[in-house]
Design a protein around this motif. Sequence first.
Motif, PDB file in Angstrom:
ATOM      1  N   ASP A  83       2.599   5.675  -4.276  1.00  0.00           N
ATOM      2  CA  ASP A  83       3.558   5.423  -5.367  1.00  0.00           C
ATOM      3  C   ASP A  83       4.776   4.659  -4.860  1.00  0.00           C
ATOM      4  O   ASP A  83       5.303   3.772  -5.545  1.00  0.00           O
ATOM      5  CB  ASP A  83       3.994   6.737  -6.006  1.00  0.00           C
ATOM      6  CG  ASP A  83       2.918   7.338  -6.922  1.00  0.00           C
ATOM      7  OD1 ASP A  83       1.915   6.652  -7.196  1.00  0.00           O
ATOM      8  OD2 ASP A  83       3.097   8.498  -7.347  1.00  0.00           O
ATOM      9  N   LYS A  84       5.207   4.966  -3.642  1.00  0.00           N
ATOM     10  CA  LYS A  84       6.353   4.262  -3.060  1.00  0.00           C
ATOM     11  C   LYS A  84       6.038   2.786  -2.795  1.00  0.00           C
ATOM     12  O   LYS A  84       6.952   1.954  -2.727  1.00  0.00           O
ATOM     13  CB  LYS A  84       6.764   4.926  -1.734  1.00  0.00           C
ATOM     14  CG  LYS A  84       7.440   6.278  -1.883  1.00  0.00           C
ATOM     15  CD  LYS A  84       7.768   6.851  -0.507  1.00  0.00           C
ATOM     16  CE  LYS A  84       8.430   8.218  -0.620  1.00  0.00           C
ATOM     17  NZ  LYS A  84       8.700   8.801   0.738  1.00  0.00           N
ATOM     18  N   ALA A  85       4.753   2.480  -2.667  1.00  0.00           N
ATOM     19  CA  ALA A  85       4.339   1.123  -2.299  1.00  0.00           C
ATOM     20  C   ALA A  85       4.013   0.250  -3.504  1.00  0.00           C
ATOM     21  O   ALA A  85       3.569  -0.881  -3.330  1.00  0.00           O
ATOM     22  CB  ALA A  85       3.131   1.204  -1.373  1.00  0.00           C
ATOM     23  N   GLY A  86       4.213   0.779  -4.709  1.00  0.00           N
ATOM     24  CA  GLY A  86       3.959  -0.033  -5.893  1.00  0.00           C
ATOM     25  C   GLY A  86       2.733   0.354  -6.678  1.00  0.00           C
ATOM     26  O   GLY A  86       2.318  -0.386  -7.580  1.00  0.00           O
ATOM     27  N   PHE A  87       2.138   1.501  -6.343  1.00  0.00           N
ATOM     28  CA  PHE A  87       1.008   2.010  -7.114  1.00  0.00           C
ATOM     29  C   PHE A  87       1.475   3.125  -8.046  1.00  0.00           C
ATOM     30  O   PHE A  87       2.566   3.681  -7.883  1.00  0.00           O
ATOM     31  CB  PHE A  87      -0.087   2.545  -6.179  1.00  0.00           C
ATOM     32  CG  PHE A  87      -0.745   1.490  -5.342  1.00  0.00           C
ATOM     33  CD1 PHE A  87      -1.772   0.711  -5.853  1.00  0.00           C
ATOM     34  CD2 PHE A  87      -0.334   1.254  -4.033  1.00  0.00           C
ATOM     35  CE1 PHE A  87      -2.375  -0.268  -5.087  1.00  0.00           C
ATOM     36  CE2 PHE A  87      -0.935   0.277  -3.249  1.00  0.00           C
ATOM     37  CZ  PHE A  87      -1.967  -0.488  -3.785  1.00  0.00           C
ATOM     38  N   ASP A  88       0.647   3.431  -9.011  1.00  0.00           N
ATOM     39  CA  ASP A  88       0.882   4.575  -9.902  1.00  0.00           C
ATOM     40  C   ASP A  88      -0.382   5.419  -9.856  1.00  0.00           C
ATOM     41  O   ASP A  88      -1.362   5.142 -10.543  1.00  0.00           O
ATOM     42  CB  ASP A  88       1.171   4.101 -11.322  1.00  0.00           C
ATOM     43  CG  ASP A  88       1.410   5.252 -12.285  1.00  0.00           C
ATOM     44  OD1 ASP A  88       1.617   6.388 -11.804  1.00  0.00           O
ATOM     45  OD2 ASP A  88       1.382   5.021 -13.508  1.00  0.00           O
ATOM     46  N   ALA A 142      -4.635   0.489   2.128  1.00  0.00           N
ATOM     47  CA  ALA A 142      -4.752   0.854   3.547  1.00  0.00           C
ATOM     48  C   ALA A 142      -3.400   0.781   4.242  1.00  0.00           C
ATOM     49  O   ALA A 142      -3.057   1.664   5.046  1.00  0.00           O
ATOM     50  CB  ALA A 142      -5.757  -0.061   4.239  1.00  0.00           C
ATOM     51  N   ALA A 143      -2.619  -0.253   3.943  1.00  0.00           N
ATOM     52  CA  ALA A 143      -1.321  -0.432   4.601  1.00  0.00           C
ATOM     53  C   ALA A 143      -0.347   0.686   4.256  1.00  0.00           C
ATOM     54  O   ALA A 143       0.455   1.107   5.096  1.00  0.00           O
ATOM     55  CB  ALA A 143      -0.729  -1.786   4.223  1.00  0.00           C
ATOM     56  N   ALA A 144      -0.402   1.180   3.023  1.00  0.00           N
ATOM     57  CA  ALA A 144       0.576   2.160   2.561  1.00  0.00           C
ATOM     58  C   ALA A 144       0.180   3.598   2.855  1.00  0.00           C
ATOM     59  O   ALA A 144       0.963   4.526   2.602  1.00  0.00           O
ATOM     60  CB  ALA A 144       0.788   1.989   1.050  1.00  0.00           C
ATOM     61  N   LEU A 145      -1.017   3.821   3.407  1.00  0.00           N
ATOM     62  CA  LEU A 145      -1.507   5.183   3.601  1.00  0.00           C
ATOM     63  C   LEU A 145      -0.643   5.964   4.602  1.00  0.00           C
ATOM     64  O   LEU A 145      -0.553   5.578   5.773  1.00  0.00           O
ATOM     65  CB  LEU A 145      -2.945   5.144   4.108  1.00  0.00           C
ATOM     66  CG  LEU A 145      -3.602   6.503   4.349  1.00  0.00           C
ATOM     67  CD1 LEU A 145      -3.865   7.208   3.029  1.00  0.00           C
ATOM     68  CD2 LEU A 145      -4.895   6.335   5.148  1.00  0.00           C
ATOM     69  N   PRO A 146      -0.026   7.067   4.194  1.00  0.00           N
ATOM     70  CA  PRO A 146       0.782   7.885   5.117  1.00  0.00           C
ATOM     71  C   PRO A 146      -0.113   8.865   5.879  1.00  0.00           C
ATOM     72  O   PRO A 146      -0.090  10.069   5.645  1.00  0.00           O
ATOM     73  CB  PRO A 146       1.742   8.607   4.166  1.00  0.00           C
ATOM     74  CG  PRO A 146       0.977   8.755   2.897  1.00  0.00           C
ATOM     75  CD  PRO A 146       0.046   7.574   2.810  1.00  0.00           C
ATOM     76  N   ASP A 176       2.068   5.730   9.870  1.00  0.00           N
ATOM     77  CA  ASP A 176       3.071   6.309   8.973  1.00  0.00           C
ATOM     78  C   ASP A 176       3.031   5.703   7.585  1.00  0.00           C
ATOM     79  O   ASP A 176       3.646   6.236   6.656  1.00  0.00           O
ATOM     80  CB  ASP A 176       4.482   6.116   9.562  1.00  0.00           C
ATOM     81  CG  ASP A 176       4.725   7.018  10.758  1.00  0.00           C
ATOM     82  OD1 ASP A 176       4.162   8.132  10.787  1.00  0.00           O
ATOM     83  OD2 ASP A 176       5.465   6.612  11.672  1.00  0.00           O
ATOM     84  N   GLY A 177       2.313   4.594   7.441  1.00  0.00           N
ATOM     85  CA  GLY A 177       2.293   3.896   6.157  1.00  0.00           C
ATOM     86  C   GLY A 177       3.428   2.890   6.068  1.00  0.00           C
ATOM     87  O   GLY A 177       4.549   3.146   6.510  1.00  0.00           O
ATOM     88  N   ASP A 178       3.156   1.726   5.517  1.00  0.00           N
ATOM     89  CA  ASP A 178       4.136   0.650   5.417  1.00  0.00           C
ATOM     90  C   ASP A 178       4.212   0.188   3.962  1.00  0.00           C
ATOM     91  O   ASP A 178       3.489  -0.714   3.540  1.00  0.00           O
ATOM     92  CB  ASP A 178       3.714  -0.509   6.328  1.00  0.00           C
ATOM     93  CG  ASP A 178       4.788  -1.579   6.457  1.00  0.00           C
ATOM     94  OD1 ASP A 178       5.670  -1.644   5.576  1.00  0.00           O
ATOM     95  OD2 ASP A 178       4.732  -2.363   7.428  1.00  0.00           O
ATOM     96  N   PRO A 179       5.097   0.803   3.166  1.00  0.00           N
ATOM     97  CA  PRO A 179       5.173   0.437   1.749  1.00  0.00           C
ATOM     98  C   PRO A 179       5.602  -1.010   1.526  1.00  0.00           C
ATOM     99  O   PRO A 179       5.160  -1.644   0.558  1.00  0.00           O
ATOM    100  CB  PRO A 179       6.195   1.424   1.182  1.00  0.00           C
ATOM    101  CG  PRO A 179       6.940   1.962   2.359  1.00  0.00           C
ATOM    102  CD  PRO A 179       5.995   1.914   3.504  1.00  0.00           C
TER     103      PRO A 179
END
Length: 575
Positions: A433-438, A346-350, A390-393
Amino acid sequence: MKLRRTFAATAAAALGATILAACGGGGGGTDTNSSGDTESAKGGTLTVLQHFPFESTDPQRIYYGVELSWFRRLLYRGLVAFPMDDSNEVVPDLATDTGTSSEGGKVWSFTLKDGVKWEDGSDITCEDVQYGTSRVFANDLIIGGPNYTLSYLSSLDYPGPYKATAKQQAAFDKAVSCSSDNKTITFHFDKPWADFPLAAASLMMTDPYKKSFDQGDKSKFKVLSNGPYKVEGGTWSKNKGATLVRNDEYDPSTDEPDKLRLALPDTIDYQIDPSDTAGELFNDRLIANAPADQTAITTARVAPSQFPKITGSVEDRYQNPESPYNDYLVPNFNRLKDVNVRQALAAALPLNDYVKALGGDRSATASETIVNPALDFPDNPAFADDADNDGDPDAAKALLEKAGVQTPYPIKLGYSKSPTMDKAMAVIKEGWDKAGFDVTLAPLTDTYYDVISKPDDDYDVTWAGWGADWPSAMTVLPPLFDGRPNISSTTCGNDYGCYDSDAFNKLVDQAAEATDVDEQKSILEDADKQLGEDVAYIPLEITKFNWLYGSKVTGFTTTAASSSYPEIGLIGVQQ
């Protein structure tokens, strides 16, 4: 995109004896085509161009918005219905009136009109309504449709008509009973269901079904009509559609055609093409307006890349109504068990970039809750705190570190494939992906909801769309997240992430027992907060629709009852 049924309106007397629904989003009840005269449009062939297959044409299994609203006008009549305008007062259809209630809304009775028949010429009886209602309880077989009756008759130990013992069937037949003359159906609910007429008008869970016609799952695409049209040959082709012709056994004197279904075309050529590019191709054809497409409409929204083409005379055949649907992402609770991982997603969602990929403000508006604003419901604080969208990676990385998981953390993201959704999901992948997911994107090109509802599917997150079945958040939060009526050995129902929370369920029960609208809403707000804390969903956007139609189509408009899709009951074609 295949959105579920919604009814965009505000509640009026939601817990009173008289149930009305005020006007809601999407168009108005007027003819927006300059040809205007719907009487002159009687006859001819209307072409419907659809870019996705239905999961079923079985009334008890239908839950797509466009299918509910269109099949109600064309093929299946219910006890009551909503009219083809924005007044949205429940009116009688198969029944003589809108129902009689007693015991504080726990008991409802409807008497069938005389002379209403199936397409085979047999009378529609109380036993048909009773049997249709019973089929919903077979939720291991008759899947995909609404299951509210399971909640309101939860005291029954009833597995549906296919597996019931004589004792179980007798208990159901007492709870949903028929009069001695087989004309009056009476529902004896466990708790008050004051807005039951709204439910019966919105959905098909109490629609009649002829027992001798039923073949269980083999009836998935068989159609026995009681409306003004029937399916030529009796069987719908999932990936091709059907030709709809006049039903000779339909008697308009038992109906209110001006209110519920004008049935103007003699034939409806319903064409389905589930290929990836079909939606854009359909709209390119409507933009070009060649003779063969001048009497056509489509369920495909105009793609963002086609917006510059909506100019001049094309703009006269274009509508951009507000939609009563919200889109959202669903974490799979069988796979993503750590709340920190779900919070990281949820935090990383752009979200802002996602909305731009959908086409910007002509297509969508970012949302902070799953409940459409037409229901006057507050934002969920779990998501509203991230106001910039905007998303917070960096925040997401910290949450993944807190979870103690190895990164990059693999995520399989399922969604309903289309060119626009491919672009929008690629935006989500990039941000995650920028936030540590694949992230692995896993688009589905065939039916969708019946796949993602399986308990053993291998998606970590799936996309979904939903709107209120009638004007209450009780038709959003409980049907999507109450695991008790949803989850079985073969399906998680509309609870696509298989979420099951005692704390949430307790709040749902409290809301169901509330006798005051404001009290019920307050409890549901607490329930939504619980969902936010658990990250049972991640809100995406409030959808807007973009419709084109051919130049010889008359009566084109959208209404609240049509879920902001074209109101097919009013549509005709010029000869």
